[in-house]
Design an enzyme around this catalytic site. Structure first.
Site, PDB file in Angstrom:
ATOM      1  N   LEU A 261      14.142  -8.885  -0.347  1.00 25.50           N
ATOM      2  CA  LEU A 261      14.679  -8.702   1.000  1.00 25.50           C
ATOM      3  C   LEU A 261      15.032 -10.020   1.673  1.00 25.50           C
ATOM      4  O   LEU A 261      15.810 -10.037   2.630  1.00 25.50           O
ATOM      5  CB  LEU A 261      13.693  -7.923   1.872  1.00 25.50           C
ATOM      6  CG  LEU A 261      13.430  -6.458   1.487  1.00 25.50           C
ATOM      7  CD1 LEU A 261      12.733  -5.734   2.622  1.00 25.50           C
ATOM      8  CD2 LEU A 261      14.706  -5.738   1.106  1.00 25.50           C
TER       9      LEU A 261
ATOM     10  N   GLN B  22       0.814  -1.214   0.000  1.00 26.18           N
ATOM     11  CA  GLN B  22       0.000   0.000   0.000  1.00 26.18           C
ATOM     12  C   GLN B  22       0.849   1.267   0.000  1.00 26.18           C
ATOM     13  O   GLN B  22       0.580   2.211  -0.744  1.00 26.18           O
ATOM     14  CB  GLN B  22      -0.927   0.000   1.227  1.00 26.18           C
ATOM     15  CG  GLN B  22      -1.928  -1.125   1.231  1.00 26.18           C
ATOM     16  CD  GLN B  22      -2.773  -1.132   2.490  1.00 26.18           C
ATOM     17  OE1 GLN B  22      -3.882  -0.624   2.504  1.00 26.18           O
ATOM     18  NE2 GLN B  22      -2.246  -1.705   3.562  1.00 26.18           N
TER      19      GLN B  22
ATOM     20  N   ALA C  87       7.902  -5.202   3.083  1.00 24.20           N
ATOM     21  CA  ALA C  87       7.842  -5.924   4.353  1.00 24.20           C
ATOM     22  C   ALA C  87       7.026  -7.189   4.211  1.00 24.20           C
ATOM     23  O   ALA C  87       6.195  -7.320   3.308  1.00 24.20           O
ATOM     24  CB  ALA C  87       7.225  -5.041   5.442  1.00 24.20           C
TER      25      ALA C  87
ATOM     26  N   LYS D  17       9.615  -6.883  13.052  1.00 24.89           N
ATOM     27  CA  LYS D  17       9.707  -5.458  12.753  1.00 24.89           C
ATOM     28  C   LYS D  17      10.630  -4.735  13.737  1.00 24.89           C
ATOM     29  O   LYS D  17      11.351  -3.813  13.352  1.00 24.89           O
ATOM     30  CB  LYS D  17       8.312  -4.834  12.761  1.00 24.89           C
ATOM     31  CG  LYS D  17       7.417  -5.283  11.606  1.00 24.89           C
ATOM     32  CD  LYS D  17       7.963  -4.869  10.246  1.00 24.89           C
ATOM     33  CE  LYS D  17       7.833  -3.387  10.009  1.00 24.89           C
ATOM     34  NZ  LYS D  17       8.296  -3.006   8.639  1.00 24.89           N
TER      35      LYS D  17
ATOM     36  N   ASP E  89       3.151  -0.083  14.924  1.00 25.24           N
ATOM     37  CA  ASP E  89       2.710  -0.075  16.316  1.00 25.24           C
ATOM     38  C   ASP E  89       2.870  -1.443  16.971  1.00 25.24           C
ATOM     39  O   ASP E  89       2.855  -1.554  18.200  1.00 25.24           O
ATOM     40  CB  ASP E  89       1.232   0.339  16.385  1.00 25.24           C
ATOM     41  CG  ASP E  89       0.332  -0.580  15.573  1.00 25.24           C
ATOM     42  OD1 ASP E  89       0.491  -0.601  14.329  1.00 25.24           O
ATOM     43  OD2 ASP E  89      -0.518  -1.275  16.151  1.00 25.24           O
TER      44      ASP E  89
ATOM     45  N   TYR F  67       5.351 -11.224  14.063  1.00 23.83           N
ATOM     46  CA  TYR F  67       5.428 -10.074  13.168  1.00 23.83           C
ATOM     47  C   TYR F  67       6.046  -8.880  13.889  1.00 23.83           C
ATOM     48  O   TYR F  67       6.977  -8.234  13.370  1.00 23.83           O
ATOM     49  CB  TYR F  67       4.036  -9.713  12.651  1.00 23.83           C
ATOM     50  CG  TYR F  67       3.975  -8.380  11.941  1.00 23.83           C
ATOM     51  CD1 TYR F  67       4.549  -8.216  10.684  1.00 23.83           C
ATOM     52  CD2 TYR F  67       3.364  -7.275  12.541  1.00 23.83           C
ATOM     53  CE1 TYR F  67       4.517  -6.992  10.028  1.00 23.83           C
ATOM     54  CE2 TYR F  67       3.318  -6.055  11.900  1.00 23.83           C
ATOM     55  CZ  TYR F  67       3.890  -5.907  10.647  1.00 23.83           C
ATOM     56  OH  TYR F  67       3.857  -4.690  10.017  1.00 23.83           O
TER      57      TYR F  67
END
Length: 299
Positions: free
Chosen positions: A37, A11, A60, A129, A102, A125
């Site tokens: 990646l 997105q 990602a 991150k 977040d 996840y």
């Protein structure tokens, strides 16, 4: 300004490709097979060939639930892969912007999270991150790590599109009402990233521009609020709508645990860069309108 962006189909990457020209920038979207990646050896050649003045890592592994059964792949992409992007940018003398989440927090804080609050991911996840944030910071001193939340866009897989699809088939939908966050448009994220990249490229010695920043829409909501806002905007345009049944997280179990509080304090971004993202209702309504118009044109 020419900016290399990792990711082609996500997105944020698509939003960057859509709006860069309006802001006087050119973006080069890099993705598989040229840049993967999960294969760090592909990263430096792809970024070098882009001939950019800054790098935005928007690629990602984002399958939050699936990451619980694929933690190694999530770690390879979001952790080591992000570090490889930052290292490549450093070798080329370029600043790197890294989009984070977040989900690095456990959601137990009653107030919005600041950049210096303790991290504590609840799942694979979030852990991947967080590993990426640390790898980026270690690999390139000219870094800006920008955490965002509850991202949606007129394209890709997201909550807004899911709600409209459900409303086209069902009269009601059950939506969680005890997770709090900041619904944020990918187009607003892209606008922010372009502005940050331009400043970092123009002021290479300004260390105030580096570090971790929070980047989310103003205001807050629970998921049920967002669903109701989607349906209200759609109904006003003659589109599909549904009744929202408010439920608890316990009534909607998922493979991965979600933070109960995903609200982000974005005052540092405003203080350092002079950037404040819009309040969330307006961008959401515009996205719904665009989706309905796109659907009408498609027949």
């Amino acid at each position: 300004m020419r900016i290399a962006v990792t990711g082609r189909h996500g997105q944020v990457a698509r939003a960057l490709g859509e709006i860069a020209g309006r802001h006087g920038h050119e973006v080069v979207l890099l993705g598989r097979p040229g840049l993967d990646l999960a294969d760090p050896s592909t990263v430096l050649p792809a970024i070098r060939d882009a001939g950019a003045e800054a790098v935005i890592n928007a690629a990602a592994y984002t399958a939050v639930d699936k990451a619980e059964s694929e933690p190694d792949l999530a770690e390879a992409v979001n952790g080591a892969g992000a570090g490889a992007v930052a290292a490549a940018a450093a070798e080329l003398g370029l600043p790197v912007l890294h989009v984070s989440t977040d989900y690095v927090f456990d959601g137990s804080k009653p107030e919005p999270y600041g950049e210096d609050d303790a991290v504590g991911p609840l799942g694979a996840y979030g852990r991947s991150k967080l590993a990426g944030e640390r790898a980026v910071a270690a690999a390139n001193p000219r870094h800006a790590i920008l955490r965002t939340a509850w991202v949606y866009a007129p394209y890709g897989a997201n909550f807004v599109r899911t709600m409209l699809r459900i409303a086209g088939n069902k009269p009601d939908v059950s939506v969680v009402a005890d997770q709090h966050g900041c619904p944020t448009s990918a187009l607003d994220i892209a606008t922010t990233l372009l502005a940050v990249a331009a400043r970092m490229a123009a002021e290479p010695e300004n260390r105030d521009l580096t570090g971790v920043f929070h980047m989310a829409a103003r205001g807050e909501a629970v998921w049920a609020d967002v669903a109701e806002a989607v349906f209200a905007a759609s109904r006003a345009k003659g589109g599909p709508s549904a009744t929202v049944n408010r439920i608890t997280t316990a009534e909607f179990p998922t493979q991965a645990r979600r933070p109960a509080n995903s609200r982000l304090d974005c005052s540092k971004l405003e203080r350092v860069y002079g950037i404040s993202l819009p309040e969330w209702h307006g961008p959401l309504e515009r996205t719904v309108s665009r989706l309905l118009n796109d659907a009408a044109r498609a027949g």
